[in-house]
Every structure is written in structure tokens, then in C-alpha cells.
Scaffold this active site. Structure first.
Site, PDB file in Angstrom:
ATOM      1  N   HIS A 278      84.452  63.241  70.521  1.00  0.00           N
ATOM      2  CA  HIS A 278      84.581  61.851  70.115  1.00  0.00           C
ATOM      3  C   HIS A 278      84.143  60.880  71.211  1.00  0.00           C
ATOM      4  O   HIS A 278      83.825  59.737  70.927  1.00  0.00           O
ATOM      5  CB  HIS A 278      86.021  61.539  69.719  1.00  0.00           C
ATOM      6  CG  HIS A 278      86.549  62.410  68.625  1.00  0.00           C
ATOM      7  ND1 HIS A 278      86.077  62.351  67.325  1.00  0.00           N
ATOM      8  CD2 HIS A 278      87.488  63.383  68.627  1.00  0.00           C
ATOM      9  CE1 HIS A 278      86.713  63.237  66.574  1.00  0.00           C
ATOM     10  NE2 HIS A 278      87.575  63.874  67.342  1.00  0.00           N
TER      11      HIS A 278
ATOM     12  N   HIS B 163      87.567  56.878  79.460  1.00  0.00           N
ATOM     13  CA  HIS B 163      86.572  57.264  78.471  1.00  0.00           C
ATOM     14  C   HIS B 163      85.809  56.017  78.014  1.00  0.00           C
ATOM     15  O   HIS B 163      86.202  54.896  78.310  1.00  0.00           O
ATOM     16  CB  HIS B 163      87.222  57.969  77.278  1.00  0.00           C
ATOM     17  CG  HIS B 163      88.243  57.132  76.585  1.00  0.00           C
ATOM     18  ND1 HIS B 163      89.585  57.136  76.910  1.00  0.00           N
ATOM     19  CD2 HIS B 163      88.128  56.234  75.566  1.00  0.00           C
ATOM     20  CE1 HIS B 163      90.239  56.305  76.144  1.00  0.00           C
ATOM     21  NE2 HIS B 163      89.373  55.724  75.316  1.00  0.00           N
TER      22      HIS B 163
ATOM     23  N   HIS C  56      83.381  53.829  74.924  1.00  0.00           N
ATOM     24  CA  HIS C  56      83.120  53.578  73.509  1.00  0.00           C
ATOM     25  C   HIS C  56      81.789  52.846  73.365  1.00  0.00           C
ATOM     26  O   HIS C  56      81.424  52.010  74.188  1.00  0.00           O
ATOM     27  CB  HIS C  56      84.233  52.733  72.882  1.00  0.00           C
ATOM     28  CG  HIS C  56      85.559  53.420  72.842  1.00  0.00           C
ATOM     29  ND1 HIS C  56      85.927  54.281  71.837  1.00  0.00           N
ATOM     30  CD2 HIS C  56      86.607  53.376  73.709  1.00  0.00           C
ATOM     31  CE1 HIS C  56      87.146  54.726  72.071  1.00  0.00           C
ATOM     32  NE2 HIS C  56      87.591  54.197  73.199  1.00  0.00           N
TER      33      HIS C  56
ATOM     34  N   HIS D 112      87.734  52.400  78.806  1.00  0.00           N
ATOM     35  CA  HIS D 112      89.187  52.412  78.809  1.00  0.00           C
ATOM     36  C   HIS D 112      89.689  53.302  79.935  1.00  0.00           C
ATOM     37  O   HIS D 112      89.327  54.486  80.004  1.00  0.00           O
ATOM     38  CB  HIS D 112      89.732  52.944  77.482  1.00  0.00           C
ATOM     39  CG  HIS D 112      89.584  52.015  76.338  1.00  0.00           C
ATOM     40  ND1 HIS D 112      89.824  52.378  75.031  1.00  0.00           N
ATOM     41  CD2 HIS D 112      89.232  50.701  76.298  1.00  0.00           C
ATOM     42  CE1 HIS D 112      89.623  51.337  74.239  1.00  0.00           C
ATOM     43  NE2 HIS D 112      89.256  50.313  74.985  1.00  0.00           N
TER      44      HIS D 112
ATOM     45  N   THR E  23      93.600  54.009  69.954  1.00  0.00           N
ATOM     46  CA  THR E  23      92.535  53.671  69.001  1.00  0.00           C
ATOM     47  C   THR E  23      91.954  54.907  68.330  1.00  0.00           C
ATOM     48  O   THR E  23      90.948  54.822  67.637  1.00  0.00           O
ATOM     49  CB  THR E  23      91.419  52.867  69.686  1.00  0.00           C
ATOM     50  OG1 THR E  23      90.794  53.691  70.679  1.00  0.00           O
ATOM     51  CG2 THR E  23      91.964  51.610  70.337  1.00  0.00           C
ATOM     52  N   THR E  24      92.580  56.048  68.547  1.00  0.00           N
ATOM     53  CA  THR E  24      92.212  57.289  67.877  1.00  0.00           C
ATOM     54  C   THR E  24      93.484  57.941  67.349  1.00  0.00           C
ATOM     55  O   THR E  24      94.582  57.668  67.828  1.00  0.00           O
ATOM     56  CB  THR E  24      91.506  58.267  68.839  1.00  0.00           C
ATOM     57  OG1 THR E  24      92.384  58.553  69.936  1.00  0.00           O
ATOM     58  CG2 THR E  24      90.206  57.674  69.357  1.00  0.00           C
TER      59      THR E  24
END
Length: 251
Positions: free
Chosen positions: A88, A114, A116, A133, A201-202
Site C-alpha cells: 500500500h 510512509h 502517499h 507521515h 487513514t488505512t
């Protein structure tokens, strides 16, 4: 075969079968989720349909300025690269407990970072090319996420280190002891920020996560942004309703 023997045999078989029964615990695997269909509450992640979800759109005209918000004290030490492509995003994991921040008199240890593409949070309905993040956790398990909006510009050293060492195999963490990650190297000079309470957010979208979104953006080159997009073209959850939450601003 007489009747008494049949009865004894039947009782013996029943007793044997009963004694051989075992309690079998079935562990239900988490449902597969993806960004193409982000209504994750429909596939079993019920918290994803909650009222305090992230990311959000920050409408700067509606935020409340607070003089009581704490500054952030950084206590970061370089650490060797531990990296994984979890399917992801590209994620860099902490390799020790030496990097932390102090916020509101609480120490939060760095856990992982990580990326995005594009940014998950929006500012006045505008997204940036990417978002970083940095996830931190205190001793009680509370999460604080530092969010950095990334615009196209100069090359980003952290992103380059990550992109240059992405494992070929998904969910296979790799160690690179000779590559040192320095979280202090990309901190914005202006420490003004927006903050609110939201969620992961996941999936599982757990709530009670404090986000701090720095106003000053950081940069990454066009080649780096395109390189990341070749791994994860769209791994940004759509913005969620603010509902009755308040966004605070530290100048």
C-alpha cells in the site's frame, strides 16, 4: 452379536468420538482492501465509517488559532534504514527507540514513516503531489502523526533513500545498515501547524490519532514523485467529513 454387546459397542464408539473432539479456533483473516474501493466499512472495517475519520480538508478560514498549543521538541538520532513495501505504500521502520519528540510534556517515540501520492489531507480543497507521515507513539499507545505536504521542487534526500532501496518483494522488510536515516534533516524552519484528532487513514481506521500538519511544505523532485507513483500511483484515502471536530492552528 447380542443386544448387550451392541449397546456396549455403541457407547464405546460414542465415547471415543467425543474424547477425540478438539476445540478448533478459526481466525478470520482481515478482508483485502484497496484504494480503488475506499468504502472499507462495507467489507468489515466498521471503524472506517466512524465520525472522526482522517484525512480531512483544512479550511483555513474556519480554523481556530490557539496560543496554548505546544511547540514540538525534536530528539532525533540517525538510524539504519529498515524498509518495506507493504503493498500500500513504501514504509521506513524505526530500528531503535532513540528518536522521539516531546509534545505537551509527553514523549512520543518514532515508529515508522510512509508516503502517499497524492496528499491525503487537503488545504482549502487543494492537494499536494505527495504527503509524508511520521508516526509516533507514547507509552500509553496513543498515536501522534506529523504530516508534511510535499510539493514539486528540489530533490528530497529521505525520499531518494527510500526509492533507492525499495525491496523487490512485497511485505519483505530489508535492512541497510550502511544507510542512515536522519529525521532532523527535513524539518521545516517554520514550525506553525494545524492539528486535529482523527484516525488511521488505512484499515482498521482506528480513531484517536492526533495529526499535526505543518503549514510549511517540503519538496521532492518531479523524477522522485514519478518514481514513487510507479510503485503506488494512488494511495491516498479520500477526505472524510469533519463533522463536529475543531481544527486548531499554531502560528
Amino acid at each position: 452379536m447380542n443386544i448387550l454387546f451392541r449397546l456396549l459397542l455403541t457407547a464405546f464408539i460414542a465415547l471415543t468420538i467425543g474424547s477425540c473432539k478438539k476445540t478448533i479456533t478459526v481466525t478470520k483473516e482481515a478482508a483485502h482492501w484497496e484504494y480503488e474501493n475506499p468504502n472499507w466499512q462495507d467489507i468489515g472495517y466498521k471503524q472506517c465509517g466512524g465520525n472522526s475519520q482522517s484525512p480531512i480538508n483544512v479550511e483555513t478560514a474556519k480554523v481556530l488559532t490557539s496560543g496554548g498549543l505546544s511547540g514540538i521538541e525534536f530528539d532525533y538520532a540517525p538510524f539504519p534504514l529498515k524498509i518495506v513495501d507493504n503493498g500500500h505504500t513504501i514504509q521506513v521502520n524505526a530500528s531503535n527507540q532513540e528518536s522521539s519528540i516531546l509534545y505537551n510534556n509527553t514523549k512520543y517515540n518514532f515508529v515508522q514513516l510512509h508516503f502517499h501520492h497524492a496528499s491525503e489531507h487537503k488545504i482549502n480543497n487543494s492537494a499536494s503531489q505527495m504527503e509524508l507521515h511520521c508516526v509516533h507513539r507514547d507509552n500509553a499507545g496513543n498515536l501522534l502523526v506529523l504530516a508534511y505536504m510535499i510539493d514539486e521542487g528540489a530533490e528530497n534526500e529521505l525520499l531518494e533513500q527510500a526509492l533507492s532501496h525499495v525491496p523487490d518483494e512485497v511485505n519483505k522488510e530489508r535492512d541497510f545498515p550502511s544507510v542512515q536515516i536522519d529525521l532532523a534533516s527535513f524539518q521545516p524552519a517554520n514550525q506553525a501547524y494545524y492539528t486535529y484528532f482523527g484516525s488511521l487513514t488505512t484499515p482498521p481506521c482506528s480513531a484517536s490519532v492526533q495529526f499535526i500538519i505543518f503549514k510549511e511544505h517540503i519538496q521532492a523532485s518531479r523524477d522522485q514523485i514519478e518514481d514513487f507513483a510507479s510503485h503506488h500511483h494512488n494511495n491516498a484515502r479520500p477526505v472524510q467529513p469533519l463533522n463536529n471536530r475543531i481544527i486548531l492552528e499554531k502560528l
